[in-house]
Enzyme design. Structure first.
Site, short mmCIF file in Angstrom:
data_model
loop_
_atom_site.label_atom_id
_atom_site.label_comp_id
_atom_site.label_asym_id
_atom_site.label_seq_id
_atom_site.Cartn_x
_atom_site.Cartn_y
_atom_site.Cartn_z
N GLY A 56 0.83 -1.19 0.00
CA GLY A 56 0.00 0.00 0.00
C GLY A 56 0.87 1.24 0.00
N CYS A 83 5.28 -6.06 1.58
CA CYS A 83 5.62 -4.64 1.59
C CYS A 83 4.93 -3.91 2.75
CB CYS A 83 5.28 -4.03 0.23
SG CYS A 83 6.09 -2.45 -0.03
N TYR A 84 3.94 -3.07 2.48
CA TYR A 84 3.26 -2.40 3.59
C TYR A 84 2.71 -3.44 4.58
CZ TYR A 84 -0.10 0.42 6.23
OH TYR A 84 -0.79 1.03 7.23
N HIS A 174 7.80 -7.21 -3.91
CA HIS A 174 6.50 -7.61 -4.46
C HIS A 174 6.63 -8.93 -5.24
CE1 HIS A 174 4.08 -4.06 -3.47
NE2 HIS A 174 5.24 -3.44 -3.50
N GLU A 176 4.36 -10.50 -6.61
CA GLU A 176 3.33 -10.61 -7.66
C GLU A 176 3.73 -10.00 -8.99
OE1 GLU A 176 3.31 -8.83 -4.95
OE2 GLU A 176 2.19 -6.95 -5.12
N SER A 228 -21.75 -6.41 -27.82
CA SER A 228 -21.02 -5.82 -28.93
C SER A 228 -20.43 -6.89 -29.84
CB SER A 228 -19.89 -4.93 -28.39
OG SER A 228 -18.88 -5.76 -27.81
N GLY A 229 -20.44 -8.13 -29.36
CA GLY A 229 -19.78 -9.18 -30.13
C GLY A 229 -18.33 -9.33 -29.73
N GLY A 230 -17.82 -8.41 -28.93
CA GLY A 230 -16.45 -8.51 -28.43
C GLY A 230 -16.37 -9.56 -27.34
N ASP A 232 -15.37 -9.56 -24.21
CA ASP A 232 -15.78 -9.25 -22.83
C ASP A 232 -17.30 -9.31 -22.67
OD1 ASP A 232 -13.13 -8.68 -22.86
OD2 ASP A 232 -13.36 -6.52 -22.65
N SER A 233 -18.01 -8.58 -23.53
CA SER A 233 -19.46 -8.59 -23.36
C SER A 233 -20.03 -9.98 -23.70
CB SER A 233 -20.13 -7.48 -24.18
OG SER A 233 -20.03 -7.71 -25.56
N LYS A 374 -7.81 -9.93 -19.13
CA LYS A 374 -8.21 -10.42 -20.45
C LYS A 374 -7.92 -11.90 -20.66
CE LYS A 374 -9.78 -8.65 -24.40
NZ LYS A 374 -10.76 -7.55 -24.45
#
Ligand code: XMP
Length: 518
Positions: A56, A83-84, A174, A176, A228-230, A232-233, A374
């Site tokens: 943080g 870290c924090y 970190h 990650e 939208s056809g993408g 994600d949606s 993604k």
């Protein structure tokens, strides 16, 4: 719904908290992110098997610095402080944290104490010397009672330290971020060796729990959603559809700016294969009318955005039963994560979203992919049976072909562009090279050039190829395709698309160019 072994990530406000969650999920471990305030109650309620305290931006000495109840360190669940999170643990348990006005930021060399193997389970298998990524101000200087140093760096006597008896582990760096060479190994050691996770949380489990969560939230209500056809949606819609079936109403706006065959593909997939309640609105005439004579790129974008909201709102109003709006928001679209000091705050994409909807349309958002990146969305898409054409689809801008058509946007120009673009897509996908490309498309220039065809002179349009590699669209390199492939694309376009007689190649990277032309 089956319950899964859970690691609770307490968000102290680091920009890397979501990355931490993604790394944990990549190890097939289920995780939830919580605020410091709710951490102890959630750890108990969820029966968490381990806790990670994130990094943080604060100093543990700041007034109001975020903290969790100390009990969280005493309930016997393994804890990893990053870290924090480490500094917080040191301060709580009687170590010393030296305040600092300077941040150490960047790569550092971590040396494992006493050579490999001597540092115990957290650093098991980690090279004696390896690169770690630091980003901290304050520094842990004296160990709390019961703690042992596991590793050091030039600037930190305790790059890693632990109280093995109490199962409290801390790292100053970190794990990650990918710059930490052995980061994933360290997380794996913590989760599997120390906390005893079995690593059996899979993508189908995510699908199952997210479908169950949607079902519970929506109850017997309904959801409206712009499709939208993408990718994600599409993935979000299929998840919601699994939860509530035809009480999900999808609206697909054909704005006349779509690529060849796009509308048909969306209809075939969603109305056909998935039996989604799909409503296609053919609004192309309205969009083209509003765009008549418009050349300025920003005006084009504004007109298209505004018209989309109007068309979508009118369609959405018809679903009187819908109290919810589905959206394919991903984590990178969520500008601010769960905030340390307040509740979740989020900004969402400015296109295809609820932000601009008229005041009489009030929805609650359903965003099943809010925590996902993604590549995770693609994996979910595969698991729920979406076809590869949708999952692997290139990004396509909301304003569609209008921003690939510098100059005026007319039905005739769009038709030329669409046919040239389909050839670019076909040839590049047939070559197999598309797997390494971010985007590949055609742009129709507002320029005519002279050519010869057969015995005649032609005076026709010019198009450009735009093919780029990129990781995230923020920066991009123009892609060096084989000349034979470029030649084939150019000759097919000139031969098959009457109205285009010259093909150029855009060799501009981003920056200074953008990927789209407008
Ligand atoms: P630029 O052209 O800014 O594009 O380099 C970066 C990435 O974003 C996509 N893009 C958009 N995506 N709505 C979107 O959803 C938009 O208005 C939009 N404009 C650009 C572009 O295709 C590229 O992948």
């Amino acid at each position: 719904m089956t319950s899964h072994e859970t690691v609770l990530i307490v968000d102290f406000g680091s920009q890397f908290t979501q990355l931490l969650a993604r790394r944990v999920r990549a190890l097939a471990v289920f995780c939830e992110i919580t605020t410091p305030k709710d951490a102890l109650a959630e750890a108990r309620a969820k029966g968490a098997k381990a806790i990670i305290l994130s990094g943080g931006p604060s100093s543990v000495y700041d007034p109001g610095a975020p903290s969790v109840e100390r009990d969280i360190l005493q309930i016997g669940i393994p804890v990893l402080g990053v870290c924090y999170g480490m500094q917080f643990i040191f301060k709580e348990l009687g170590g010393t944290v030296a305040p600092s006005n300077e941040r150490e930021y960047g790569r550092a060399e971590m040396r494992v104490r006493g050579g490999a193997g001597a540092a115990g389970a957290l650093l098991e298998g980690v090279a004696p010397v390896s690169t770690v990524w630091m980003s901290h101000g304050d520094k842990c200087e004296k160990l709390p009672a019961g703690f042992k140093a596991l590793a050091q760096s030039d600037s930190c006597p305790f790059a890693a330290a632990a109280d093995v008896k109490r199962k409290i582990y801390t790292v100053q760096f970190h794990p990650e971020v990918t710059h930490t060479a052995e980061g994933q190994k360290i997380l794996r050691n913590f989760l599997f060796r120390i906390a005893g996770f079995s690593g059996d949380y899979t993508v189908p489990d995510f699908v199952e729990s997210s479908v169950a969560a949607i079902r519970e939230r929506v109850g017997d209500g309904a959801v409206v959603m712009g499709l939208s056809g993408g990718v994600d949606s599409s993935v979000a819609a299929v998840l919601i559809h699994r939860a509530i079936g035809r009480r999900l109403h999808c609206v697909f706006v054909d704005n006349g700016l779509l690529r060849l065959g796009e509308r048909e593909q969306v209809e075939k997939t969603f109305a056909g294969a998935f039996e989604v309640d799909l409503h296609t609105v053919d609004a192309s005439a309205g969009f083209l009318n509003k765009l008549k004579g418009v050349v300025d790129p920003e005006r084009k974008r504004k007109i298209i955005g505004g018209e989309f909201i109007e068309v979508f709102a009118e369609a959405a109003r018809k679903f009187k039963d819908a109290r919810f709006l589905g959206q394919g928001t991903l984590y990178p679209d969520v500008i601010e994560s769960v905030s340390v000091f307040g509740g979740p705050t989020a900004k969402i994409k400015s296109h295809h979203n609820v932000g601009g909807l008229p005041a009489d349309l009030k929805f609650e958002l359903i965003e099943p992919l809010r925590m996902c990146f993604k590549d995770e969305v693609r994996a979910i898409g595969r698991a729920i049976g979406l076809p590869a054409e949708i999952i692997e689809r290139q990004p396509f801008p909301g304003p569609g072909l209008a921003v690939r058509c510098p100059g005026v946007v007319t039905a005739e120009r769009l038709d030329l562009l669409r046919r040239a673009d389909a050839i670019v897509t076909n040839e590049i996908e047939a070559s197999g090279l598309h797997r390494d490309l971010w985007q590949y498309f055609a742009v129709l220039l507002p320029v005519q050039s002279v050519g010869v065809m057969g015995d005649g002179r032609t005076y026709e349009a010019v198009c450009s190829l735009r093919v780029v590699r990129s990781d995230d669209g923020m920066t991009a390199d123009w892609a060096q395709l084989p000349h034979a492939l470029l030649g084939k694309i150019a000759s097919r376009i000139v031969n098959e698309v009457r109205g285009i007689n010259r093909v150029l190649l855009d060799i501009t990277s981003k920056p200074p160019g953008t990927i789209e032309w407008e």
